[in-house]
Motif scaffolding. Structure first.
Motif, PDB file in Angstrom:
ATOM      1  N   PRO A  53     -14.902   9.553  -4.858  1.00 12.02           N
ATOM      2  CA  PRO A  53     -13.747   9.878  -5.785  1.00 12.02           C
ATOM      3  C   PRO A  53     -13.262   8.500  -6.164  1.00 12.02           C
ATOM      4  CG  PRO A  53     -13.430  11.206  -3.904  1.00 12.02           C
ATOM      5  CD  PRO A  53     -14.735  10.502  -3.764  1.00 12.02           C
ATOM      6  N   ILE A  54     -13.166   7.516  -5.519  1.00 15.42           N
ATOM      7  CA  ILE A  54     -12.478   6.176  -5.899  1.00 15.42           C
ATOM      8  C   ILE A  54     -13.501   5.732  -6.968  1.00 15.42           C
ATOM      9  CG2 ILE A  54     -11.788   3.694  -5.065  1.00 15.42           C
ATOM     10  CD1 ILE A  54     -10.545   4.914  -2.642  1.00 15.42           C
ATOM     11  N   LYS A  55     -14.780   5.350  -6.393  1.00 16.29           N
ATOM     12  CA  LYS A  55     -15.724   5.121  -7.282  1.00 16.29           C
ATOM     13  C   LYS A  55     -15.628   5.705  -8.646  1.00 16.29           C
ATOM     14  CE  LYS A  55     -18.347   2.126  -6.043  1.00 16.29           C
ATOM     15  NZ  LYS A  55     -19.822   2.331  -5.530  1.00 16.29           N
ATOM     16  N   ARG A  98      -2.671   7.638  -3.877  1.00 19.51           N
ATOM     17  CA  ARG A  98      -3.547   6.730  -3.276  1.00 19.51           C
ATOM     18  C   ARG A  98      -3.960   6.058  -4.613  1.00 19.51           C
ATOM     19  NH1 ARG A  98      -8.557   9.542   0.027  1.00 19.51           N
ATOM     20  NH2 ARG A  98      -8.904   7.473   0.290  1.00 19.51           N
ATOM     21  N   GLU A  99      -3.313   5.607  -5.502  1.00 19.62           N
ATOM     22  CA  GLU A  99      -3.557   4.933  -6.700  1.00 19.62           C
ATOM     23  C   GLU A  99      -3.489   3.449  -6.291  1.00 19.62           C
ATOM     24  OE1 GLU A  99      -1.263   8.610  -7.827  1.00 19.62           O
ATOM     25  OE2 GLU A  99      -0.970   6.997  -6.358  1.00 19.62           O
ATOM     26  N   GLY A 100      -2.994   2.982  -5.401  1.00 14.79           N
ATOM     27  CA  GLY A 100      -3.339   1.468  -5.114  1.00 14.79           C
ATOM     28  C   GLY A 100      -4.444   1.233  -4.803  1.00 14.79           C
ATOM     29  N   GLU A 101      -5.388   2.326  -3.918  1.00 14.34           N
ATOM     30  CA  GLU A 101      -6.701   2.118  -3.885  1.00 14.34           C
ATOM     31  C   GLU A 101      -7.749   1.857  -5.014  1.00 14.34           C
ATOM     32  OE1 GLU A 101      -8.525   4.665  -0.604  1.00 14.34           O
ATOM     33  OE2 GLU A 101      -6.459   5.150  -0.051  1.00 14.34           O
ATOM     34  N   ILE A 102      -7.302   2.821  -6.070  1.00 12.59           N
ATOM     35  CA  ILE A 102      -8.044   2.770  -7.212  1.00 12.59           C
ATOM     36  C   ILE A 102      -7.660   1.357  -7.908  1.00 12.59           C
ATOM     37  CG2 ILE A 102      -8.186   3.883  -9.706  1.00 12.59           C
ATOM     38  CD1 ILE A 102      -7.562   6.305  -8.176  1.00 12.59           C
ATOM     39  N   LYS A 146       0.832  -1.203   0.083  1.00  9.05           N
ATOM     40  CA  LYS A 146      -0.093  -0.120   0.123  1.00  9.05           C
ATOM     41  C   LYS A 146       0.908   1.144   0.041  1.00  9.05           C
ATOM     42  CE  LYS A 146      -3.947  -2.275   2.311  1.00  9.05           C
ATOM     43  NZ  LYS A 146      -4.868  -2.364   3.419  1.00  9.05           N
ATOM     44  N   LEU A 147       2.002   1.069  -0.997  1.00  5.67           N
ATOM     45  CA  LEU A 147       2.859   2.327  -0.867  1.00  5.67           C
ATOM     46  C   LEU A 147       2.207   3.206  -1.993  1.00  5.67           C
ATOM     47  CD1 LEU A 147       6.135   0.779  -1.108  1.00  5.67           C
ATOM     48  CD2 LEU A 147       4.987   1.687   0.871  1.00  5.67           C
ATOM     49  N   ALA A 193      -6.523   9.437 -10.704  1.00  2.02           N
ATOM     50  CA  ALA A 193      -6.240   9.881  -9.412  1.00  2.02           C
ATOM     51  C   ALA A 193      -5.845  11.269  -9.350  1.00  2.02           C
ATOM     52  CB  ALA A 193      -4.785   9.093  -8.667  1.00  2.02           C
ATOM     53  N   GLY A 194      -5.200  11.772 -10.120  1.00  5.44           N
ATOM     54  CA  GLY A 194      -4.838  13.283 -10.253  1.00  5.44           C
ATOM     55  C   GLY A 194      -6.307  14.093 -10.457  1.00  5.44           C
TER      56      GLY A 194
END
Length: 528
Positions: A140-142, A494-498, A23-24, A486-487
């Motif tokens: 945002p993630i959704k 938080r790209e890993g979450e996406i 999760k970096l 993400a931007g």
């Protein structure tokens, strides 16, 4: 061969583990993977450090021009629409068609996103549509994940069909045959994408409650795209279906609405606002202007001006890359690569978007010069981290390509013989995951697909189509696409979450394409 492939894929595995397991942030994961890629290229593959540096430089230059240029200009245009107050009218006009967010996601991420993909490509639809969904109340993630998934229906034909055109040229197959095979390979998945978007939002209940508009949009879009591909070619295979889909949603929305209004947060839908038709047309004008300018940039007569013997050829600079140009000799070749970095200040897509920005500014009385430069500054501050991540990813891609790592992975997969059609889309998926571009993927692997098809007696056009389709579903999880998303939605770092939210859909669609291509390879006559 298999050991070479396993070693070559280590940097990609490291990158995925850093993002998903540890999760970096994207920047840290990209930096670690870049160091690993340099070690792999220098040691097992024996790439000279001068060539590693040249390949990395080529990646950075490509990230800045044309990719960063296009993304910054597109988001700048969007931010000006918000700053002018026009976006409030746009948001209200969308809510006026339907307050239901299941229908809004069809309108924005699926139809409008396809329209923008066909006109501009290069991450523009993901950036603009994800930001639009957040403004409409999506998490945002959704929002980012929905736009990435929706792009599957359009990604193969972005920027006026360039990925398919390049696939036909590099794969040495007839363009008309390739577009027909794209219908066979990808159209069933395209038909399913609108249903998948609603399922992601609201499960099977959402599909049951919205099936009339879902079916109408899906059939209209997919049928129009198939007909254009078969009878006209790939150039308009996103623009016309995207426009038609928006019209269908508008018409159906006038006569039918779901009984239950779905809102992501479970809250009440905003009250409808009566709007003057002229105000709505003016509010959407930045995107009309964008489309018109990019259309001019894409017509053959304009492109011909900047061709090698064109009247404005002097405005195109082919910059050699030290350590690469005239130095690297691909496996099996006798001549070194002629790769250069193309600097195209006038005919670049980003310049077309810049012109749309300036026209929008000049035709918007609410904006002043300080607003113009303030929004540019905000855009650059918002996007510099995603741009750095894109540069790192392209450094990894170029070093892997020029060192022979990418070819090692692809060649290992080709050794499976008659089962290869089952894995052909995986090569395309890998190509886009690494480079972020279906065009680059076809440049790398379309010829390999053709040669392998001829060796095992399978239709070469089918495997080039499989390469393109596999690459299209990889755009859902391409680090470059995720960095842009993400931007756009304010989730840089938080790209890993996406990625974790999106990868199951990408892999699921890849599995379908693999099995379907294998079935087609058994029924479509191959080469003698």
């Amino acid at each position: 061969m298999w050991l070479s492939a396993i070693i070559a894929i280590v940097p990609i595995i490291v990158f995925l583990l850093c993002l998903m397991a540890f999760k970096l942030s994207g920047l840290v994961a990209g930096a670690i993977a870049t160091v690993v890629q340099i070690i792999v290229a220098a040691w097992p593959f024996g790439m000279p450090f001068a060539s590693i540096a040249g390949a990395g430089l080529a990646g950075v230059l490509t990230a800045l021009w044309p990719i960063a240029y296009i993304i910054v200009m597109a988001v700048w245009l969007y931010k000006l629409a918000v700053a002018s107050g026009r976006f409030d009218v746009i948001r209200a006009s969308i809510s006026g068609i339907s307050p239901d967010q299941r229908i809004q996601v069809l309108l924005i991420s699926f139809c409008f996103g396809a329209f923008l993909e066909g006109a501009a490509g290069f991450g523009v639809p993901i950036a603009i549509c994800a930001a639009l969904l957040v403004q409409l109340g999506f998490a945002p993630i959704k929002a980012a994940m929905l736009c990435l998934v929706a792009n599957v229906a359009a990604g193969a034909y972005g920027a006026i069909g360039i990925p398919v055109v390049v696939g036909a040229q590099v794969g040495e197959v007839p363009l008309a045959d390739l577009t027909a095979d794209m219908v066979l390979v990808l159209q069933a998945l395209t038909l399913f994408v609108p249903f998948l978007l609603v399922m992601i939002l609201d499960g099977w209940r959402g599909v049951r409650e919205t099936w009339p508009i879902l079916l109408a949009t899906s059939v209209a879009y997919s049928a129009a795209q198939a007909a254009i591909l078969i009878f006209l070619g790939p150039e308009l295979a996103d623009i016309v279906p995207g426009l038609l889909g928006m019209v269908v949603i508008f018409v159906v929305g006038r006569i039918w609405q779901p009984k239950r209004v779905y809102r992501e947060d479970g809250g009440e839908a905003p009250a409808p606002v009566r709007q003057d038709f002229g105000d709505v047309v003016v509010a959407w004008s930045p995107f009309y202007i964008l489309t018109g300018v990019i259309f001019v940039w894409s017509i053959p007569a304009f492109k011909a001006l900047f061709a090698q013997d064109g009247a404005l050829a002097g405005l195109v600079a082919a910059v050699p890359i030290p350590g690469i140009t005239g130095v690297v000799v691909p496996a099996g070749a006798t001549d070194p690569v002629a790769t250069t970095w193309a600097f195209t200040p006038v005919n670049a897509t980003g310049t077309a978007i810049l012109l749309a920005v300036l026209i929008t500014f000049w035709t918007t009385p609410q904006l002043r010069a300080p607003d113009l430069w303030r929004q540019l500054r905000v855009t650059v501050l918002d996007l510099w981290r995603p741009i750095v991540l894109i540069a790192l990813v392209l450094m990894i891609a170029n070093i892997a390509n020029f060192s022979g790592g990418s070819a090692s992975i692809a060649n290992a997969l080709t050794a499976v013989g008659l089962v290869f059609p089952l894995l052909a889309p995986v090569i395309g998926w890998f190509g886009v995951f690494v480079t972020g571009s279906v065009v680059n993927n076809n440049t790398l692997f379309a010829h390999l697909q053709t040669v392998t098809a001829q060796n095992i007696g399978v239709d070469p056009t089918l495997l080039v189509a499989a390469n393109t389709a596999g690459g299209t579903v990889a755009k859902v999880v391409s680090p470059q696409s995720i960095a842009i998303a993400a931007g756009a939605v304010g989730l840089t770092g938080r790209e890993g979450e996406i990625l974790r939210a999106s990868i199951v859909y990408s892999l699921g669609m890849l599995a379908f394409v693999c099995v379907w291509v294998f079935v087609l390879s058994l029924v479509i006559p191959g080469v003698a």
